[in-house]
Scaffold this active site. Structure first.
Site, PDB file in Angstrom:
ATOM      1  N   GLY A   3      -1.811  -0.470  -3.897  1.00 27.56           N
ATOM      2  CA  GLY A   3      -2.791  -0.139  -3.042  1.00 27.56           C
ATOM      3  C   GLY A   3      -3.493   1.077  -3.374  1.00 27.56           C
ATOM      4  N   ASP A   4      -2.391   2.038  -3.637  1.00 21.48           N
ATOM      5  CA  ASP A   4      -2.905   3.540  -3.849  1.00 21.48           C
ATOM      6  C   ASP A   4      -3.618   3.660  -5.275  1.00 21.48           C
ATOM      7  OD1 ASP A   4      -2.628   5.311  -1.676  1.00 21.48           O
ATOM      8  OD2 ASP A   4      -0.408   5.296  -2.125  1.00 21.48           O
ATOM      9  N   LEU A   5      -2.896   3.133  -6.311  1.00 23.79           N
ATOM     10  CA  LEU A   5      -3.192   3.088  -7.697  1.00 23.79           C
ATOM     11  C   LEU A   5      -4.516   2.179  -8.055  1.00 23.79           C
ATOM     12  CD1 LEU A   5       0.254   2.902  -9.628  1.00 23.79           C
ATOM     13  CD2 LEU A   5      -1.168   4.937  -8.850  1.00 23.79           C
TER      14      LEU A   5
END
Length: 405
Positions: free
Chosen positions: A175-177
């Protein structure tokens, strides 16, 4: 590829970025911009800084390895962005910047203070990248969210894990990356457009939206059939055999992407009858009869070691590999040959290994230039350049005149 500063692989030399973000998505995006040559100034709260500095163990020196993984190449200053003095100093930084990155929660005081549209109105050439959990519109816009929340909310966890097991998050922070990578694309394309129009703009993405974009074939398959996909373990929804299989001493991966490879695989396994079986003749047949085929393959593959099968199948051109652990990956001659692991000297942690930027420019990989900064390490360097006296810097940043805490 050389740039005006004479350093190879630094296409963003001369671009200044003010990083108001924290945790992973924003910091990974700004670290990547720093890898490409941008001057990135990381703004942190004087009391503790980026929360990931304490996300451990493990630690190297005073900071966690989590923080050290996503903040190299930057300069750190400390400001209380909720104070008028901190906000005034931040605006002095922003006035000289090309890009600002922020991930304040929608509706928060800091989001309103550094609202992207307000910043681009004040600084018309500025590009503001805003990364949020769920996007800036819709019923979930004000919800807080970390990576695993995004993986769950956007469906990734429903697709990950064994068919009869519980939902599982991806091993990486997808999600973050994912949001970081789409944010980088947004910034770079906005810089290109600014060269043409002379104006900056607001670029937004979110952990949620990035996951939807990465659904790819899962989404189009659902749109076409209306059927909710099921977890397949390491299997592929549209290709069989294309997954991890058990050998006598471990697991390895076979990836058969066409019927020619399937025929060759059957011959190498000594299972010619499978190639002629009507249930398995075409990939479409094999997808329909996935469970029966996998049972046949597993019965054969359990009779040999991982090394035996990888050697045998590779000799026939079948895409195959052992499932390597990180110690094996980083001891691999191939990893070494790529030169992607680089070392930088950290004043507290000593020699620090980092995984470099995974793109080469005319054969040149961007070098890791500087270690992840200590909290407020560059206060004096940066704020004295903006006209602040030593006493003002100490009052503004909560540090002594040389930048120490």
């Amino acid at each position: 590829m050389s740039t005006a500063d004479g350093m190879p692989g630094r296409p963003l030399a001369g671009v200044r970025v003010v990083d108001l973000s924290k945790i992973l998505a924003g910091p990974y995006a700004t670290m990547s911009l720093a890898d490409l040559g941008a001057d990135v100034i990381k703004v942190e709260h004087p009391e503790g800084g980026d929360p990931t500095r304490q996300w451990g163990p493990p630690f190297r020196g005073p900071d966690s390895t989590y923080y050290l993984a996503a903040n190299r190449g930057k300069r750190s200053v400390t400001l209380d962005l909720k104070s008028p003095q901190g906000q005034e100093a931040a605006h002095r930084l922003i006035a000289d910047a090309d890009v600002v990155v922020q991930n304040f929660r929608p509706g928060s005081a800091l989001h309103e203070t550094f609202h992207p549209e307000r910043l681009t109105e004040t600084y018309p050439r500025l590009i503001v990248l805003r990364i949020s959990a769920f996007g800036d519109t819709g019923p979930l816009r004000d919800e807080p969210g970390y990576d695993m929340v995004a993986q769950a909310a956007a469906g990734l966890m429903s697709l990950t894990g064994e068919p009869d097991g519980p939902p599982v998050k991806a091993g990486y922070a997808m999600g973050d990356l994912g949001a970081a990578l789409f944010g980088i694309i947004g910034v770079l394309s906005a810089l290109v457009e600014r060269d043409r129009t002379g104006r900056g703009q607001t670029v937004t993405t979110s952990l949620y939206e990035s996951q939807l974009a990465l659904h790819i074939n899962w989404a189009t398959g659902f749109f076409a059939t209306g059927r909710t996909p099921r977890r397949l373990g390491s299997g592929h929804p549209s290709l069989v055999p294309y997954q991890a299989y058990p050998a006598a001493d471990g697991h390895f991966v076979i990836a058969v992407g066409n019927d020619g490879l399937w025929q060759r695989l059957c011959a190498l396994l000594g299972r010619h009858e499978l190639a002629d079986d009507l249930r398995f003749r075409t990939n479409q047949d094999r997808v329909v009869h996935r469970d029966e085929l996998n049972a046949e393959l597993e019965a054969t593959l359990r009779g040999g070691t991982v090394e035996h099968w990888c050697t045998t199948l590779k000799s026939g051109g079948i895409p195959v590999t052992p499932i390597r652990t990180l110690d094996e990956v980083y001891a691999s001659p191939h990893t070494d040959a790529l030169g992607i692991v680089q070392e930088v000297d950290h004043p507290a942690a000593g020699p620090l290994e980092q995984v470099g930027f995974p793109v080469n420019y005319s054969g040149n990989r961007p070098r890791v230039r500087t270690a992840p900064p200590a909290l407020g390490q560059h206060n004096h360097e940066i704020f004295s350049g903006l006209g602040y006296s030593d006493q003002q810097i100490q009052e503004l940043t909560g540090t002594d005149a040389t930048g120490g805490s």
